[in-house]
Design a protein around this motif. Sequence first.
Motif, PDB file in Angstrom:
ATOM      1  N   MET A  12     -58.398 -47.580  90.199  1.00  0.00           N
ATOM      2  CA  MET A  12     -57.989 -48.763  89.469  1.00  0.00           C
ATOM      3  C   MET A  12     -56.666 -48.467  88.756  1.00  0.00           C
ATOM      4  SD  MET A  12     -60.306 -50.912  86.870  1.00  0.00           S
ATOM      5  CE  MET A  12     -59.580 -51.621  85.431  1.00  0.00           C
ATOM      6  N   PRO A  13     -55.657 -49.324  88.950  1.00  0.00           N
ATOM      7  CA  PRO A  13     -54.365 -49.064  88.313  1.00  0.00           C
ATOM      8  C   PRO A  13     -54.430 -49.322  86.809  1.00  0.00           C
ATOM      9  CG  PRO A  13     -54.307 -51.146  89.476  1.00  0.00           C
ATOM     10  CD  PRO A  13     -55.636 -50.512  89.775  1.00  0.00           C
ATOM     11  N   TYR A  14     -53.531 -48.669  86.096  1.00  0.00           N
ATOM     12  CA  TYR A  14     -53.430 -48.927  84.662  1.00  0.00           C
ATOM     13  C   TYR A  14     -52.874 -50.336  84.458  1.00  0.00           C
ATOM     14  CZ  TYR A  14     -54.233 -43.986  83.875  1.00  0.00           C
ATOM     15  OH  TYR A  14     -54.786 -42.738  83.834  1.00  0.00           O
ATOM     16  N   HIS A  15     -53.221 -50.938  83.325  1.00  0.00           N
ATOM     17  CA  HIS A  15     -52.736 -52.272  83.004  1.00  0.00           C
ATOM     18  C   HIS A  15     -52.276 -52.303  81.551  1.00  0.00           C
ATOM     19  CE1 HIS A  15     -56.891 -52.370  81.593  1.00  0.00           C
ATOM     20  NE2 HIS A  15     -56.473 -53.263  80.715  1.00  0.00           N
ATOM     21  N   CYS A  16     -51.467 -53.298  81.228  1.00  0.00           N
ATOM     22  CA  CYS A  16     -50.971 -53.478  79.868  1.00  0.00           C
ATOM     23  C   CYS A  16     -52.096 -54.010  78.988  1.00  0.00           C
ATOM     24  CB  CYS A  16     -49.792 -54.452  79.882  1.00  0.00           C
ATOM     25  SG  CYS A  16     -49.102 -54.751  78.238  1.00  0.00           S
ATOM     26  N   VAL A  17     -52.242 -53.413  77.799  1.00  0.00           N
ATOM     27  CA  VAL A  17     -53.338 -53.793  76.904  1.00  0.00           C
ATOM     28  C   VAL A  17     -52.981 -54.919  75.940  1.00  0.00           C
ATOM     29  CG1 VAL A  17     -54.413 -51.508  77.010  1.00  0.00           C
ATOM     30  CG2 VAL A  17     -52.765 -52.023  75.180  1.00  0.00           C
ATOM     31  N   ALA A  18     -51.744 -55.401  75.962  1.00  0.00           N
ATOM     32  CA  ALA A  18     -51.346 -56.484  75.057  1.00  0.00           C
ATOM     33  C   ALA A  18     -52.138 -57.746  75.376  1.00  0.00           C
ATOM     34  CB  ALA A  18     -49.855 -56.756  75.178  1.00  0.00           C
ATOM     35  N   PHE A  19     -52.499 -58.482  74.340  1.00  0.00           N
ATOM     36  CA  PHE A  19     -53.300 -59.689  74.499  1.00  0.00           C
ATOM     37  C   PHE A  19     -52.640 -60.646  75.478  1.00  0.00           C
ATOM     38  CE2 PHE A  19     -54.636 -63.968  73.598  1.00  0.00           C
ATOM     39  CZ  PHE A  19     -56.005 -63.831  73.438  1.00  0.00           C
ATOM     40  N   GLY A  20     -53.384 -61.083  76.473  1.00  0.00           N
ATOM     41  CA  GLY A  20     -52.902 -62.058  77.429  1.00  0.00           C
ATOM     42  C   GLY A  20     -51.964 -61.528  78.482  1.00  0.00           C
ATOM     43  N   GLN A  36     -52.855 -54.577  67.562  1.00  0.00           N
ATOM     44  CA  GLN A  36     -53.908 -55.179  66.747  1.00  0.00           C
ATOM     45  C   GLN A  36     -53.451 -56.434  66.000  1.00  0.00           C
ATOM     46  OE1 GLN A  36     -55.125 -51.790  64.426  1.00  0.00           O
ATOM     47  NE2 GLN A  36     -56.741 -51.259  65.880  1.00  0.00           N
ATOM     48  N   ARG A  37     -52.176 -56.726  66.011  1.00  0.00           N
ATOM     49  CA  ARG A  37     -51.694 -57.971  65.403  1.00  0.00           C
ATOM     50  C   ARG A  37     -52.255 -59.179  66.151  1.00  0.00           C
ATOM     51  NH1 ARG A  37     -45.636 -57.846  65.472  1.00  0.00           N
ATOM     52  NH2 ARG A  37     -45.815 -59.674  64.155  1.00  0.00           N
ATOM     53  N   THR A  38     -52.550 -59.017  67.443  1.00  0.00           N
ATOM     54  CA  THR A  38     -53.134 -60.113  68.224  1.00  0.00           C
ATOM     55  C   THR A  38     -54.517 -59.762  68.774  1.00  0.00           C
ATOM     56  OG1 THR A  38     -51.923 -59.355  70.178  1.00  0.00           O
ATOM     57  CG2 THR A  38     -50.919 -61.126  68.897  1.00  0.00           C
ATOM     58  N   ARG A  39     -54.940 -58.522  68.596  1.00  0.00           N
ATOM     59  CA  ARG A  39     -56.283 -58.083  69.043  1.00  0.00           C
ATOM     60  C   ARG A  39     -56.887 -57.275  67.902  1.00  0.00           C
ATOM     61  NH1 ARG A  39     -56.373 -55.456  74.909  1.00  0.00           N
ATOM     62  NH2 ARG A  39     -58.572 -55.939  74.592  1.00  0.00           N
ATOM     63  N   THR A  40     -57.364 -57.939  66.883  1.00  0.00           N
ATOM     64  CA  THR A  40     -57.720 -57.291  65.618  1.00  0.00           C
ATOM     65  C   THR A  40     -58.752 -56.175  65.719  1.00  0.00           C
ATOM     66  OG1 THR A  40     -59.271 -59.077  65.156  1.00  0.00           O
ATOM     67  CG2 THR A  40     -57.076 -59.253  64.186  1.00  0.00           C
ATOM     68  N   GLN A  41     -59.738 -56.293  66.561  1.00  0.00           N
ATOM     69  CA  GLN A  41     -60.795 -55.283  66.642  1.00  0.00           C
ATOM     70  C   GLN A  41     -60.538 -54.230  67.731  1.00  0.00           C
ATOM     71  OE1 GLN A  41     -63.242 -55.239  64.304  1.00  0.00           O
ATOM     72  NE2 GLN A  41     -62.094 -56.949  63.457  1.00  0.00           N
ATOM     73  N   TRP A  42     -59.422 -54.327  68.414  1.00  0.00           N
ATOM     74  CA  TRP A  42     -59.121 -53.443  69.535  1.00  0.00           C
ATOM     75  C   TRP A  42     -58.789 -52.028  69.052  1.00  0.00           C
ATOM     76  CZ3 TRP A  42     -54.658 -50.886  71.200  1.00  0.00           C
ATOM     77  CH2 TRP A  42     -54.723 -50.376  72.499  1.00  0.00           C
ATOM     78  N   VAL A  43     -59.254 -51.025  69.797  1.00  0.00           N
ATOM     79  CA  VAL A  43     -58.984 -49.625  69.471  1.00  0.00           C
ATOM     80  C   VAL A  43     -58.349 -48.959  70.692  1.00  0.00           C
ATOM     81  CG1 VAL A  43     -60.014 -47.421  68.802  1.00  0.00           C
ATOM     82  CG2 VAL A  43     -60.930 -49.556  67.872  1.00  0.00           C
ATOM     83  N   ALA A  44     -57.208 -48.327  70.484  1.00  0.00           N
ATOM     84  CA  ALA A  44     -56.490 -47.650  71.564  1.00  0.00           C
ATOM     85  C   ALA A  44     -57.201 -46.371  71.981  1.00  0.00           C
ATOM     86  CB  ALA A  44     -55.067 -47.327  71.121  1.00  0.00           C
TER      87      ALA A  44
END
Length: 103
Positions: free
Chosen positions: A1-9, A38-46
């Motif tokens: 599976m290729p890597y993808h961008c984690v930014a919202f949307g 996290q400015r657009t994905r508040t509960q997200w953890v890298a």
Amino acid sequence: MPYHCVAFGCGKTAEDGVTLFKFPKDPEEFRKWEKQVQRTRTQWVATPNSHLCSEHFGKEYFEPRPPAGALKLKPGAAPTVFNLINLMKYFDKCGSESICVHR
């Protein structure tokens, strides 16, 4: 599976014609990138395998590109470009921010 961008949307991969950048190894820089997402994905953890695509960095953060070279970020570059239109489209589909849950 290729890597993808984690930014919202976003979710873009290299197949979409963007360059993906892995989160920095330096803990302070890592946290800076995470806070920006996290400015657009508040509960997200890298995680150490999280990536952001080139579309989330202003032009001032890129090294001059050699003719046949890969796109590179300057030291200390931080993601600052996030498309709020994707966020607004998400809430429009849900109808109300209070009933939308994005994971």
